[in-house]
Enzyme design. Structure first.
Site, mmCIF file in Angstrom:
data_model
loop_
_atom_site.group_PDB
_atom_site.id
_atom_site.type_symbol
_atom_site.label_atom_id
_atom_site.label_comp_id
_atom_site.label_asym_id
_atom_site.label_seq_id
_atom_site.Cartn_x
_atom_site.Cartn_y
_atom_site.Cartn_z
ATOM 1 C CE1 TYR A 99 9.348 132.046 114.654
ATOM 2 C CE2 TYR A 99 8.434 130.272 113.322
ATOM 3 C CZ TYR A 99 8.978 130.721 114.512
ATOM 4 O OH TYR A 99 9.147 129.848 115.552
ATOM 5 C CB SER A 111 10.491 126.549 113.865
ATOM 6 O OG SER A 111 9.132 126.328 113.546
#
Length: 264
Positions: free
Chosen positions: A155, A142
């Site tokens: 995350y 990401s």
């Protein structure tokens, strides 16, 4: 990589980016798709949609956080449908919470699936690919794997780890003629992201655009694939003026009203 006539396994295929990647592969000449996710119903629906493209589709309902089940599933997949030429590790989960309010079960979920689940299936697949001296592994990280942000600490930690893992494997497995690639989407309009409190400057891209970027990157032979101008801007900001980017992230971060509950 040329995907025509190849077999691919996609994790997290039941929704979002994984689903879009499976569809894009089917529309661009993949011969066989093995679709992995926990939701068997959604996988079956996707299989029905893809099969009209003339692609053979196999659904594998599987929880990647259970190593024994993963081991059995991978062995069976290679026995029945191998060799598998492309692995796309897309399964993931996010819990957006200020660190002081975070809960251990949520932290464990993110690390177990995003990192350890990916590690488990990659280890099993890479050994088989290396024995054949052929294969490509795509790990979906990401933009949060390049630029960490408030309220996304766990995350971000898993996505940073995926980039490090990918870079290490790229060096190690090149001797076995394996390609290891990282895909870095920015915020993408998926079921998972719709529950997030957004940063004020971020504009969501679409799963289809992420999938198209992956196919283009595979064709070019890229080792790292960024998606969208926001990603490039953030990465260059991190390289050239990290202090400024950090201030911008703090200013644009979502505001939380709840206060942490301290317990002895």
């Amino acid at each position: 990589m040329k995907i025509q006539g190849k077999t691919a396994l996609v994790t997290g295929a039941s929704r979002g980016i994984g689903r879009a990647i499976a569809i894009e592969l089917a529309q661009n000449g993949i011969q066989r798709l093995l679709l992995v996710a926990r939701d068997a119903t959604r996988l079956a629906q996707l299989a029905t949609e893809i099969e009209v493209e003339g692609v053979e589709v196999v659904i594998i309902p599987l929880d990647l956080t259970k190593p024994i089940d993963v081991n059995i599933a991978v062995a069976k997949a290679w026995r029945d449908y191998g060799p598998i030429h492309l692995l796309v590790n897309c399964a993931g989960i996010v819990h957006q919470t200020p660190f002081l309010q975070s809960k251990m079960y949520q932290i464990h979920e993110e690390i177990s699936l995003n990192l350890m689940g990916m590690y488990t299936i990659t280890r099993l697949m890479a050994r088989r690919m290396a024995a054949r001296q052929e294969g490509t592994i795509v790990n979906v990280s990401s933009l949060m794997g390049k630029v960490a942000a408030p309220t996304m600490s766990t995350y971000s930690a898993t996505k940073f780890a995926i980039l490090g893992f990918t870079q290490a494997l790229r060096g190690e497995l090149s001797a076995h003629k394996l390609n290891v690639i990282s895909l870095l989407p920015s915020l993408t309009d998926t079921d998972m992201s719709r529950g997030l409190k957004l940063f004020s400057w971020v504009r969501a891209t679409t799963p289809k655009r992420v999938a198209i970027s992956l196919l283009r990157g595979l064709h070019r032979g890229d080792s790292e694939i960024l998606v969208g101008w926001q990603s490039y801007l953030a990465v260059w900001g991190q390289r050239l003026a990290p202090w400024l980017l950090e201030k911008i992230l703090l200013i644009t971060a979502p505001q939380w009203q709840e206060k942490p509950q301290l317990r002895g």
